[in-house]
Write a protein that holds these residues in place. Structure first.
Motif, PDB file in Angstrom:
ATOM      1  N   LEU A   1      -2.499   7.810  -6.935  1.00 41.63           N
ATOM      2  CA  LEU A   1      -3.226   7.242  -5.922  1.00 41.63           C
ATOM      3  C   LEU A   1      -4.017   6.201  -6.270  1.00 41.63           C
ATOM      4  CD1 LEU A   1      -2.765   9.690  -2.838  1.00 41.63           C
ATOM      5  CD2 LEU A   1      -1.629   8.049  -3.661  1.00 41.63           C
ATOM      6  N   LEU A   2      -5.109   6.300  -7.335  1.00 44.38           N
ATOM      7  CA  LEU A   2      -5.567   5.955  -7.792  1.00 44.38           C
ATOM      8  C   LEU A   2      -5.579   4.800  -8.410  1.00 44.38           C
ATOM      9  CD1 LEU A   2      -9.321   8.737  -8.563  1.00 44.38           C
ATOM     10  CD2 LEU A   2      -8.981   6.831  -7.061  1.00 44.38           C
ATOM     11  N   LYS A   3      -4.205   5.284  -9.671  1.00 48.13           N
ATOM     12  CA  LYS A   3      -3.722   4.403 -10.474  1.00 48.13           C
ATOM     13  C   LYS A   3      -3.622   3.303  -9.979  1.00 48.13           C
ATOM     14  CE  LYS A   3      -0.386   4.318 -14.270  1.00 48.13           C
ATOM     15  NZ  LYS A   3       0.435   4.517 -15.062  1.00 48.13           N
ATOM     16  N   LYS A   4      -2.685   4.190  -8.623  1.00 44.40           N
ATOM     17  CA  LYS A   4      -1.989   2.585  -7.703  1.00 44.40           C
ATOM     18  C   LYS A   4      -2.936   1.743  -7.174  1.00 44.40           C
ATOM     19  CE  LYS A   4       2.228   5.216  -6.168  1.00 44.40           C
ATOM     20  NZ  LYS A   4       2.407   5.561  -4.915  1.00 44.40           N
ATOM     21  N   VAL A   5      -3.827   2.190  -7.433  1.00 46.08           N
ATOM     22  CA  VAL A   5      -5.093   0.950  -6.163  1.00 46.08           C
ATOM     23  C   VAL A   5      -5.939  -0.145  -7.409  1.00 46.08           C
ATOM     24  CG1 VAL A   5      -7.255   1.141  -5.609  1.00 46.08           C
ATOM     25  CG2 VAL A   5      -6.395   3.018  -4.622  1.00 46.08           C
ATOM     26  N   GLN A   6      -5.289   0.701  -8.664  1.00 49.76           N
ATOM     27  CA  GLN A   6      -6.249  -0.134  -9.249  1.00 49.76           C
ATOM     28  C   GLN A   6      -4.472  -1.278 -10.032  1.00 49.76           C
ATOM     29  OE1 GLN A   6      -9.011  -1.304 -10.595  1.00 49.76           O
ATOM     30  NE2 GLN A   6     -10.303   0.510  -9.334  1.00 49.76           N
ATOM     31  N   GLU A   7      -3.486  -0.940  -9.625  1.00 50.52           N
ATOM     32  CA  GLU A   7      -2.735  -2.350  -9.939  1.00 50.52           C
ATOM     33  C   GLU A   7      -2.276  -2.595  -9.223  1.00 50.52           C
ATOM     34  OE1 GLU A   7       0.548   1.333 -10.947  1.00 50.52           O
ATOM     35  OE2 GLU A   7       0.067   1.577 -13.063  1.00 50.52           O
ATOM     36  N   TYR A   8      -2.636  -2.169  -7.672  1.00 56.10           N
ATOM     37  CA  TYR A   8      -1.956  -3.068  -6.771  1.00 56.10           C
ATOM     38  C   TYR A   8      -2.496  -4.634  -6.963  1.00 56.10           C
ATOM     39  CZ  TYR A   8      -1.662  -5.431  -2.482  1.00 56.10           C
ATOM     40  OH  TYR A   8      -1.750  -6.483  -0.674  1.00 56.10           O
ATOM     41  N   LYS A   9      -2.058  -4.649  -6.958  1.00 60.51           N
ATOM     42  CA  LYS A   9      -2.268  -6.647  -7.686  1.00 60.51           C
ATOM     43  C   LYS A   9      -3.099  -7.507  -8.438  1.00 60.51           C
ATOM     44  CE  LYS A   9      -1.260  -9.602  -3.051  1.00 60.51           C
ATOM     45  NZ  LYS A   9      -1.510 -10.459  -2.774  1.00 60.51           N
ATOM     46  N   LYS A  10      -3.299  -5.908  -9.868  1.00 64.88           N
ATOM     47  CA  LYS A  10      -3.863  -6.179 -10.419  1.00 64.88           C
ATOM     48  C   LYS A  10      -5.648  -5.545 -10.499  1.00 64.88           C
ATOM     49  CE  LYS A  10      -1.143  -9.441 -13.457  1.00 64.88           C
ATOM     50  NZ  LYS A  10      -0.844 -10.315 -13.534  1.00 64.88           N
ATOM     51  N   GLY A  11      -5.793  -5.143  -9.173  1.00 64.57           N
ATOM     52  CA  GLY A  11      -6.920  -4.405  -9.062  1.00 64.57           C
ATOM     53  C   GLY A  11      -7.863  -5.077  -8.173  1.00 64.57           C
TER      54      GLY A  11
ATOM     55  N   MET B   1      -5.758  -0.182  16.987  1.00 59.38           N
ATOM     56  CA  MET B   1      -6.057   0.535  15.104  1.00 59.38           C
ATOM     57  C   MET B   1      -6.408   1.837  15.529  1.00 59.38           C
ATOM     58  SD  MET B   1      -7.692  -2.867  13.609  1.00 59.38           S
ATOM     59  CE  MET B   1      -7.678  -1.802  11.819  1.00 59.38           C
ATOM     60  N   PRO B   2      -6.076   2.700  14.924  1.00 59.16           N
ATOM     61  CA  PRO B   2      -6.786   4.435  14.095  1.00 59.16           C
ATOM     62  C   PRO B   2      -7.664   4.228  15.330  1.00 59.16           C
ATOM     63  CG  PRO B   2      -6.025   3.583  13.077  1.00 59.16           C
ATOM     64  CD  PRO B   2      -5.890   2.019  13.442  1.00 59.16           C
ATOM     65  N   TYR B   3      -8.175   5.415  15.951  1.00 58.52           N
ATOM     66  CA  TYR B   3      -9.482   5.914  15.563  1.00 58.52           C
ATOM     67  C   TYR B   3      -9.896   6.721  14.059  1.00 58.52           C
ATOM     68  CZ  TYR B   3      -9.264   5.617  19.958  1.00 58.52           C
ATOM     69  OH  TYR B   3      -9.341   5.311  21.819  1.00 58.52           O
ATOM     70  N   TYR B   4     -11.324   6.584  13.520  1.00 60.18           N
ATOM     71  CA  TYR B   4     -11.494   6.634  12.307  1.00 60.18           C
ATOM     72  C   TYR B   4     -11.052   8.257  11.806  1.00 60.18           C
ATOM     73  CZ  TYR B   4     -14.227   3.184  12.026  1.00 60.18           C
ATOM     74  OH  TYR B   4     -14.824   1.701  11.956  1.00 60.18           O
ATOM     75  N   GLU B   5     -10.931   9.419  13.046  1.00 66.03           N
ATOM     76  CA  GLU B   5     -10.546  10.936  12.914  1.00 66.03           C
ATOM     77  C   GLU B   5      -8.687  10.945  12.357  1.00 66.03           C
ATOM     78  OE1 GLU B   5     -10.228  12.195  17.129  1.00 66.03           O
ATOM     79  OE2 GLU B   5     -11.666  12.796  15.892  1.00 66.03           O
ATOM     80  N   ASP B   6      -8.223   9.777  12.966  1.00 67.91           N
ATOM     81  CA  ASP B   6      -6.532   9.689  12.796  1.00 67.91           C
ATOM     82  C   ASP B   6      -6.220   8.615  11.814  1.00 67.91           C
ATOM     83  OD1 ASP B   6      -7.018  11.030  15.210  1.00 67.91           O
ATOM     84  OD2 ASP B   6      -6.901   9.277  16.216  1.00 67.91           O
ATOM     85  N   THR B   7      -6.743   9.367  10.280  1.00 69.09           N
ATOM     86  CA  THR B   7      -6.002   7.930   8.846  1.00 69.09           C
ATOM     87  C   THR B   7      -4.308   8.268   8.982  1.00 69.09           C
ATOM     88  OG1 THR B   7      -6.392   9.752   7.734  1.00 69.09           O
ATOM     89  CG2 THR B   7      -8.516   8.339   7.770  1.00 69.09           C
ATOM     90  N   ASP B   8      -4.001   6.366   8.064  1.00 66.37           N
ATOM     91  CA  ASP B   8      -2.458   6.060   8.255  1.00 66.37           C
ATOM     92  C   ASP B   8      -2.689   6.726   6.031  1.00 66.37           C
ATOM     93  OD1 ASP B   8      -2.660   5.297  10.385  1.00 66.37           O
ATOM     94  OD2 ASP B   8      -3.182   3.228  10.015  1.00 66.37           O
ATOM     95  N   GLU B   9      -1.441   7.345   6.663  1.00 70.42           N
ATOM     96  CA  GLU B   9      -1.370   7.098   4.966  1.00 70.42           C
ATOM     97  C   GLU B   9      -0.598   6.065   4.692  1.00 70.42           C
ATOM     98  OE1 GLU B   9       1.722  10.619   3.349  1.00 70.42           O
ATOM     99  OE2 GLU B   9       0.789  11.497   4.401  1.00 70.42           O
ATOM    100  N   LEU B  10      -1.186   5.697   3.569  1.00 73.20           N
ATOM    101  CA  LEU B  10      -0.580   4.901   2.900  1.00 73.20           C
ATOM    102  C   LEU B  10      -0.079   4.913   1.406  1.00 73.20           C
ATOM    103  CD1 LEU B  10      -3.723   2.739   2.844  1.00 73.20           C
ATOM    104  CD2 LEU B  10      -1.834   2.921   4.399  1.00 73.20           C
ATOM    105  N   GLY B  11      -0.274   6.603   0.685  1.00 75.56           N
ATOM    106  CA  GLY B  11       1.027   7.065  -0.190  1.00 75.56           C
ATOM    107  C   GLY B  11       0.849   7.853  -0.019  1.00 75.56           C
ATOM    108  N   GLU B  12       1.819   8.654  -0.739  1.00 77.92           N
ATOM    109  CA  GLU B  12       2.087  10.306  -1.792  1.00 77.92           C
ATOM    110  C   GLU B  12       1.851  10.349  -3.042  1.00 77.92           C
ATOM    111  OE1 GLU B  12       4.789  12.223   0.232  1.00 77.92           O
ATOM    112  OE2 GLU B  12       4.790  11.353   2.010  1.00 77.92           O
TER     113      GLU B  12
END
Length: 168
Positions: free
Chosen positions: A124-134, A107-118
């Motif tokens: 991006l906040l809208k995608k968060v709320q829409e994923y499985k209806k939030g 798993m990544p170190y905390y300084e090595d964040t994974d990019e989940l979307g662009e």
């Protein structure tokens, strides 16, 4: 001076309260440091205990080379005054190993964040709320104009892991 962001049933007969304050949010607004914004209090109704995340321990893990000792020591002193005295956890790393922590091998170190979307922050906040209806979103915390921390609940299968490792 703390703000409760959410409380939820994290396991059977257990409640987790997620909270923050201005000093934590300021530290966490630095790039790739959002996890440092929150602390957690766990109330175990079965065992009749409470547990708190240690701000120094997690501050070092999440902030790494940008760790500000004064901020996180003040958090611990405040929580000790409210809830203390604390008894340390049996499971912990040596202080000099904490800043190199990552959850598990691979798993990544905390300084090595994974990019989940662009996209823009709003997209991006809208995608968060829409994923499985939030349904798994526990909180959304704004840290700066383009930095947010989103807290997710674990899936039911993941919560069963507690039965394997124990409540403590």
């Amino acid at each position: 001076g703390y703000e409760v962001l959410t409380n939820y049933s994290s396991i059977k007969d257990g409640t987790t309260i997620v909270f923050t304050n201005e000093a934590l949010k300021k530290e966490a607004s630095k790039p790739n440091r959002a996890n440092a914004a929150v602390l957690r209090l766990f109330i175990d109704d079965r065992e009749k205990t409470i547990s708190l995340t240690n701000p120094i321990y997690f501050g070092k893990a999440f902030m790494q080379d940008e760790y500000n000792e004064k901020v996180f020591t003040e958090q611990l002193a405040t929580l000790n005054a409210i809830f203390g005295p604390f008894k340390g956890s049996v499971d912990m790393l040596d202080e000099d190993d904490i800043s190199d922590y990552h959850f598990m091998m691979g798993m990544p170190y905390y300084e090595d964040t994974d990019e989940l979307g662009e996209g823009t922050t709003a997209e991006l906040l809208k995608k968060v709320q829409e994923y499985k209806k939030g349904e798994f979103v526990l909180f959304t915390l704004k840290l700066s104009d383009d930095s947010y921390l989103v807290g997710y609940d674990l899936a039911k299968d993941t919560k069963k892991f507690v039965k394997k490792i124990g409540r403590a």
